[in-house]
Design a protein around this motif. Structure first.
Motif, short mmCIF file in Angstrom:
data_model
loop_
_atom_site.label_atom_id
_atom_site.label_comp_id
_atom_site.label_asym_id
_atom_site.label_seq_id
_atom_site.Cartn_x
_atom_site.Cartn_y
_atom_site.Cartn_z
N GLU A 19 0.82 -1.21 0.00
CA GLU A 19 0.00 0.00 0.00
C GLU A 19 0.86 1.26 0.00
OE1 GLU A 19 -2.50 -0.68 3.40
OE2 GLU A 19 -3.98 -1.79 2.23
N ARG A 20 1.92 1.25 0.76
CA ARG A 20 2.81 2.42 0.83
C ARG A 20 3.51 2.65 -0.51
NH1 ARG A 20 6.62 4.33 4.87
NH2 ARG A 20 7.29 6.35 4.11
N LEU A 21 4.02 1.59 -1.12
CA LEU A 21 4.70 1.73 -2.41
C LEU A 21 3.73 2.17 -3.51
CD1 LEU A 21 7.07 -1.37 -2.34
CD2 LEU A 21 7.71 1.03 -2.08
N GLY A 23 0.97 3.81 -3.10
CA GLY A 23 0.59 5.19 -2.83
C GLY A 23 1.68 6.17 -3.19
N HIS A 24 2.91 5.79 -2.99
CA HIS A 24 4.04 6.69 -3.27
C HIS A 24 4.36 6.74 -4.77
CE1 HIS A 24 7.70 8.93 -2.42
NE2 HIS A 24 8.31 8.15 -3.29
N TYR A 25 4.51 5.57 -5.39
CA TYR A 25 4.93 5.52 -6.79
C TYR A 25 3.78 5.44 -7.77
CZ TYR A 25 9.62 4.46 -5.02
OH TYR A 25 10.83 4.53 -4.38
N GLU A 29 4.44 3.13 -12.10
CA GLU A 29 5.86 3.26 -11.75
C GLU A 29 6.33 2.04 -10.95
OE1 GLU A 29 9.76 4.72 -11.40
OE2 GLU A 29 8.14 5.13 -12.82
N TYR A 66 10.97 -0.88 -0.76
CA TYR A 66 10.39 -0.24 0.42
C TYR A 66 11.48 0.27 1.36
CZ TYR A 66 7.87 0.37 4.81
OH TYR A 66 7.37 0.89 5.98
N LEU A 69 12.99 3.36 -0.04
CA LEU A 69 12.08 4.49 0.11
C LEU A 69 12.12 5.05 1.53
CD1 LEU A 69 9.72 6.31 -0.86
CD2 LEU A 69 8.17 4.46 -0.20
N VAL A 70 12.07 4.17 2.52
CA VAL A 70 12.10 4.61 3.92
C VAL A 70 13.43 5.30 4.22
CG1 VAL A 70 12.12 3.78 6.30
CG2 VAL A 70 10.43 2.91 4.70
N ASP A 72 15.45 6.84 2.10
CA ASP A 72 15.45 8.13 1.41
C ASP A 72 14.64 9.17 2.17
OD1 ASP A 72 17.05 7.08 -0.57
OD2 ASP A 72 15.44 6.92 -2.06
N GLU A 73 13.49 8.76 2.70
CA GLU A 73 12.66 9.69 3.46
C GLU A 73 13.31 10.11 4.75
OE1 GLU A 73 8.94 7.61 3.77
OE2 GLU A 73 8.23 8.36 1.85
#
Length: 76
Positions: A19-21, A23-25, A29, A66, A69-70, A72-73
């Motif tokens: 869900e996070r990926l 939602g983000h990408y 993508e 994931y 992404l975490v 990088d954030e």
């Protein structure tokens, strides 16, 4: 005092990861970054979970994306 694990996957379900990926990408993508059919053709969280739970190599790629992404954030 709370202790946080250095592992970004600690305490996170596969559903939360997908869900996070997504939602983000976005699905398009995400399908480009991890080219598997469940992301490319009529994607849904439930269909992706079924596929990823029985396909270890694809799950590893999704989890690595994931984690990146975490991290990088956290750096921004």
């Amino acid at each position: 005092m709370t202790h946080s694990s250095p592992d970004p996957l600690h305490g996170v379900t596969l559903q939360q990861v997908v869900e996070r990926l997504a939602g983000h990408y976005g699905w398009e993508e995400l399908a480009r970054r991890v080219p598997v059919r469940c992301f490319q053709n009529d994607p849904s969280v439930s269909s992706c979970l079924k596929f990823l739970r029985r396909t270890p190599w694809a799950r590893a790629k999704v989890e690595a994306l994931y984690v990146a992404l975490v991290r990088d954030e956290r750096e921004t």
